[in-house]
Each structure stands twice: as C-alpha cells, then as structure tokens.
Design a protein around this motif. Structure first.
Motif, short mmCIF file in Angstrom:
data_model
loop_
_atom_site.label_atom_id
_atom_site.label_comp_id
_atom_site.label_asym_id
_atom_site.label_seq_id
_atom_site.Cartn_x
_atom_site.Cartn_y
_atom_site.Cartn_z
N ASP A 253 0.84 -1.20 0.00
CA ASP A 253 0.00 0.00 0.00
C ASP A 253 0.88 1.26 0.00
OD1 ASP A 253 -2.55 1.35 0.18
OD2 ASP A 253 -2.06 1.75 2.27
N TYR A 254 1.93 1.24 0.79
CA TYR A 254 2.87 2.37 0.82
C TYR A 254 3.46 2.61 -0.57
CZ TYR A 254 7.17 4.96 1.70
OH TYR A 254 8.19 5.89 1.64
N CYS A 255 3.90 1.56 -1.23
CA CYS A 255 4.52 1.70 -2.56
C CYS A 255 3.54 2.30 -3.56
CB CYS A 255 4.99 0.33 -3.06
SG CYS A 255 6.42 -0.34 -2.18
N VAL A 256 2.29 1.88 -3.51
CA VAL A 256 1.29 2.40 -4.44
C VAL A 256 0.99 3.87 -4.15
CG1 VAL A 256 -1.13 2.21 -5.14
CG2 VAL A 256 0.27 0.15 -4.94
N ARG A 257 0.79 4.21 -2.89
CA ARG A 257 0.46 5.59 -2.56
C ARG A 257 1.61 6.54 -2.91
NH1 ARG A 257 0.49 6.31 2.30
NH2 ARG A 257 0.81 4.24 3.20
N ALA B 77 4.51 -4.61 -6.15
CA ALA B 77 4.26 -3.19 -5.88
C ALA B 77 5.56 -2.42 -5.78
CB ALA B 77 3.46 -3.05 -4.58
N ALA B 78 6.57 -3.00 -5.12
CA ALA B 78 7.87 -2.32 -5.02
C ALA B 78 8.53 -2.19 -6.38
CB ALA B 78 8.77 -3.09 -4.05
N ASP B 79 8.42 -3.23 -7.20
CA ASP B 79 9.00 -3.18 -8.54
C ASP B 79 8.30 -2.13 -9.39
OD1 ASP B 79 10.80 -4.67 -10.58
OD2 ASP B 79 8.84 -4.61 -11.56
N THR B 80 6.98 -2.06 -9.29
CA THR B 80 6.23 -1.05 -10.03
C THR B 80 6.58 0.35 -9.55
OG1 THR B 80 4.40 -2.59 -10.39
CG2 THR B 80 3.91 -0.24 -10.60
N ALA B 81 6.75 0.52 -8.25
CA ALA B 81 7.13 1.83 -7.70
C ALA B 81 8.48 2.26 -8.25
CB ALA B 81 7.15 1.77 -6.18
N MET B 82 9.41 1.34 -8.35
CA MET B 82 10.71 1.68 -8.94
C MET B 82 10.55 2.14 -10.38
SD MET B 82 13.53 -1.06 -7.50
CE MET B 82 12.56 -2.45 -6.95
N GLN B 83 9.69 1.47 -11.11
CA GLN B 83 9.48 1.80 -12.52
C GLN B 83 8.82 3.18 -12.66
OE1 GLN B 83 10.74 -0.26 -14.68
NE2 GLN B 83 10.16 0.81 -16.55
N VAL B 84 7.82 3.44 -11.85
CA VAL B 84 7.13 4.73 -11.92
C VAL B 84 8.07 5.87 -11.56
CG1 VAL B 84 5.31 6.13 -10.85
CG2 VAL B 84 4.84 3.76 -11.49
N HIS B 85 8.91 5.66 -10.56
CA HIS B 85 9.84 6.70 -10.12
C HIS B 85 11.07 6.82 -11.02
CE1 HIS B 85 7.49 6.57 -6.40
NE2 HIS B 85 8.08 7.69 -6.03
N GLY B 86 11.25 5.86 -11.91
CA GLY B 86 12.40 5.94 -12.82
C GLY B 86 13.72 5.76 -12.08
N GLY B 87 14.73 6.49 -12.51
CA GLY B 87 16.07 6.34 -11.95
C GLY B 87 16.13 6.56 -10.45
N ILE B 88 15.40 7.54 -9.94
CA ILE B 88 15.44 7.81 -8.51
C ILE B 88 14.79 6.66 -7.73
CG2 ILE B 88 13.27 9.10 -8.33
CD1 ILE B 88 16.62 9.92 -6.57
N SER C 226 17.34 4.02 -7.19
CA SER C 226 18.40 4.41 -6.26
C SER C 226 18.00 4.09 -4.82
CB SER C 226 18.67 5.92 -6.37
OG SER C 226 17.68 6.65 -5.65
N ARG C 227 18.98 4.17 -3.95
CA ARG C 227 18.71 3.92 -2.52
C ARG C 227 18.20 5.17 -1.82
NH1 ARG C 227 22.48 -1.01 -0.57
NH2 ARG C 227 22.54 -2.05 -2.59
N HIS C 228 18.00 6.23 -2.57
CA HIS C 228 17.41 7.43 -1.99
C HIS C 228 15.90 7.29 -1.84
CE1 HIS C 228 21.09 9.94 -2.10
NE2 HIS C 228 21.41 9.08 -3.05
N LYS C 229 15.35 6.27 -2.43
CA LYS C 229 13.96 5.88 -2.20
C LYS C 229 13.97 4.50 -1.53
CE LYS C 229 11.75 9.40 -4.02
NZ LYS C 229 10.82 10.23 -3.22
N PRO C 230 12.92 4.16 -0.80
CA PRO C 230 12.94 2.92 -0.02
C PRO C 230 12.50 1.67 -0.77
CG PRO C 230 10.96 4.13 0.50
CD PRO C 230 11.74 4.98 -0.47
N PHE C 231 12.15 1.81 -2.06
CA PHE C 231 11.51 0.69 -2.74
C PHE C 231 12.44 -0.50 -2.92
CE2 PHE C 231 9.68 4.69 -4.55
CZ PHE C 231 8.57 4.70 -3.72
N GLU C 232 13.71 -0.23 -3.21
CA GLU C 232 14.63 -1.35 -3.38
C GLU C 232 14.81 -2.10 -2.06
OE1 GLU C 232 17.95 -1.50 -2.03
OE2 GLU C 232 17.60 0.35 -0.93
#
Length: 423
Positions: free
Chosen positions: A284-288, A365-376, A379-385
């Motif tokens: 849910d966090y990743c989607v929001r 959801a985490a993989d999709t969040a990485m894709q939506v956010h692109g390069g950032i 990166s480890r500057h976002k928590p999705f990885e």
C-alpha cells in the motif's frame, strides 16, 4: 455484516501514532540515526569487517526503541496479561502490522530485524505451552528482559521445507544425549544464549514423529558458527552452524521427546497472518507513493499520472490490495474465534492464501514503484529497493509460496483439511 474496525482498535492506532511521534521520530533525528534509514542504510547497518554482521550501534538503537516501547506498554501487546501484555488478538495484530508497514521505513517497525514497537514474542507462548516449570522460570522472563535469546535450528544445508528428512541426529549417550548435525539460517546466533535445536531421535526419514527439540547452550562444546551467509538484504545474522558431539541432559528436551515438530509449528499461523499484513501495508505504501509522484512529475509538460501506462498497473495493485485486506482481516477475525488446533484443521488454507499472495504482491508493488519513479526509484534514496529486497525473502521463509500453494491445493481438492475425501 459490519466491516468497520472496532472503535477501541482505532483509538489504539492513534495512541501508537502519538507514541511514534513523541518518542521514536525524535530518536530517528538524533545523533544522525537517520543514517540507518536513508540511502546509507545498508552501509550503516552492516559491519563489513566483521563478516557482514549487524553493527553494534544499530542493534543498540533497536534495543533502545524496544525499551521505550516496553516502558510505554506497547512492546508486549499481543502477549497474555500474565506476561505484561494486553491479550492482543490476531485481528488487532494484523491491523497494527499493516498500519506500521504502510508508514514506510522507520524505527517504529523494521522487519529486516523482525523489529517492531509491538513485538511478536512467539517463543514466550511456546514456553508457556511446552516448557517445563524450570524452563518457564528461566526462559520466559529471560526472553522478555533480553537475557535469553534462542535462535531456531530447524533448516539444514540439504533440507528446508522437507524437515522430516533432517540429518541432524540425537542419540542416547549415558544419562543424556549426543547431538551431531548442521543447521542453516540459524538467525540471531551472534547474540544467542541458547539454540532451539531440532534433531531426529527416533523413527525413519519422512516420519513426522521422532524429531525432538533440544535447548542447547550456544557456547556448549561442539557448537560452532561455520559462516554467516550474505544475503540479498544486508546485514546478515543468518549463519550455518555445526553441532559435533554436543552433549545435553534430559532437562534440555523442550516439549515431548519425538514430538518436536509440534513445537516448530506452534506459532506458524499467527506468524503467517501478521507477515501477510506487513507485506500488505508495504505494498500500500509503494502504491500511494507512486501515485503521489506520478501526479507531480511532469515529463514532456504533463503529469505522469495522465498516462494510462502509469495508471493501469497501479490500479491493478490498488484493487488487489483492497481485496487482500478484506481476506486478511476476515481470516484473522476467524482465527480469534477458534482454538489454535482448530485454526490448523479448519483455516490453515486461508492463512496460506493470505501469506503467499501478500508476499508476492508487495514485490510487484515495489517493482512497479521503482518503474514509476524511474532512476530515482532504482536508487537507494527511495525505499523501494529495500522493501523489495526485504519482502522478497518472505516468499521463501515461513513456508515458501510453493509449499503454501500446495497446502491450499490439498484443501481445495480434498487431499487434506475439512473436506478430505474418506476423512
């Protein structure tokens, strides 16, 4: 039918939120503790020169969080009142775990370490139900105050889900036992005082009976950490441990001789439903976060959110989250209306459905969040990885998703469960 959460549960969530804001958030901001949660988290948490173990500073910080949570009356929430808890139910724990994970990374809840301000304590209930009076006196209080720590020695290098084929052996030796074998993923061995060690003491490979659980001192002669296994998400506290000629007396037997698998499976349904709830919250966090980013990011002069290629994957995830939330809460609610043996015989398939699907969903959801956010997002500057790397392990641990699908299939087709043919 009333799907509203109980008013006292909603009030308790608000109480927990206030505690986090008052006690935990300031601790995150102090002394650069945010390094354990921001882009430096893997480096800050890991003592690379000590075999990849958790840094002492990181574990000390988690210990301080637990101390504060215990002083506030939250840490032992799910335990019976006799152990200082509040008799927290499965429904309440599922909702709390989802609520925490939906907040993202924070000291309030870091499941890489199975850490939370509302803890699980499954072993306390194991000792309540299986321990001798002497074992209860030593270990229950010791686990609650941190002076006793017991990793779980079940999985072996050549045997994981097929635990009845374990090669570790316990044989009678005078007035005690000699144990020889090797275990994998004995999590927490670097701070252990004892090991809950499972060994075959009778019967043949494949027999469910004949496996005994022993409480083995971690510093007993013959106990050796062979290596710490580096993992997808560091640091590691998951070693391969050998047991060569380890001797214990009958007082080390935990539960009944030959019935150790009952000990091993004692808390599996509670663990699985709470783990599912955590994965749901993280999904849910990743989607929001992805929706918020897509509304503000404007490549080519228009928001990403205007593109159906962005919308539709998030729509599918949001739909699955809503449906899974209902199944998890319904299943947890039903668990609260049954005894533990009844859950195992009447509801085990639904618990497995919740667990394997939630763990798969959060990875998507985490993989999709990485894709939506692109390069950032990569990166480890976002928590999705970090979310992906942590929750990916849940598709293997606590019963792999294939094992859990097999459980569901057995009940669905009448090979096991309430509809068993000829049963």
């Amino acid at each position: 039918m009333d799907f509203a959460l109980p008013a006292d549960l909603v009030a308790y969530l608000a109480e927990l939120d206030a505690f986090i804001e008052r006690e935990i958030k300031p601790l995150e901001a102090a002394d650069d503790n945010i390094r354990f949660l921001d882009h430096r988290r893997e480096w800050a948490r890991t003592d690379w020169d000590a075999g990849g173990l958790p840094r002492a500073e990181w574990e000390a910080l988690l210990g301080e969080v637990r101390r504060r949570a215990d002083a506030a009356g939250h840490l032992r929430f799910p335990l019976p009142a006799e152990f200082g808890g509040r008799d927290g139910s499965n429904l309440w724990m599922a909702v709390i775990r989802e609520h925490f994970a939906a907040k993202g990374l924070g000291l309030h809840n870091d499941l890489q370490n199975e850490h939370s301000i509302v803890a699980n304590f499954p072993q306390v209930l194991m000792f309540r139900d299986f321990g001798t009076p002497a074992q209860q006196r030593e270990f229950i209080g010791g686990m609650l105050d941190g002076t006793r720590r017991l990793p779980f020695g079940l999985t072996e290098p050549e045997h994981g889900s097929d635990a009845t084929f374990m090669e570790t052996r316990g044989v009678r030796d005078g007035d005690g036992w000699r144990i020889d074998g090797e275990k994998m993923w004995t999590t927490g061995m670097h701070v252990a005082t004892h090991v809950m060690l499972f060994a075959r003491t009778s019967g043949e490979d494949g027999d469910a009976r004949g496996i005994t659980c022993f409480l083995v001192p971690a510093d007993a002669p013959g106990v050796k950490v062979e290596e710490y296994l580096w993992t997808f998400n560091m640091p590691t506290d998951h070693p391969r441990v050998s047991f060569n000629g380890v001797r214990v007396d009958d007082g080390a037997i935990f539960g009944r001789e030959g019935e150790g698998l009952a000990v091993a499976q004692h808390f599996v349904h509670e663990n699985r439903i709470r783990q599912a709830a955590s994965s749901l919250g993280a999904a849910d966090y990743c989607v929001r976060e992805s929706v918020a980013y897509a509304k503000t990011r404007k490549p080519f002069g228009k928001p990403l959110a205007a593109n159906q290629a962005i919308q539709f994957p998030l729509v599918e995830l949001a739909t699955q989250i809503e449906m899974l939330r209902l199944l998890i809460r319904k299943t947890a609610w039903e668990m609260d209306a049954m005894t533990k043996p009844e859950v195992a015989t009447r509801l085990s398939d639904k618990v497995s459905m919740c667990n394997y699907w939630a763990n798969r969903l959060v990875c998507e959801a985490a993989d999709t969040a990485m894709q939506v956010h692109g390069g950032i997002g990569y990166s480890r500057h976002k928590p999705f990885e970090h979310i992906y790397r942590h929750h990916r392990r849940y598709r293997i641990t606590e019963g792999s998703e294939e094992i859990q699908q097999r459980k569901v299939a057995a009940w669905l087709f009448g090979f096991a469960g309430p509809g068993r043919e000829g049963g």
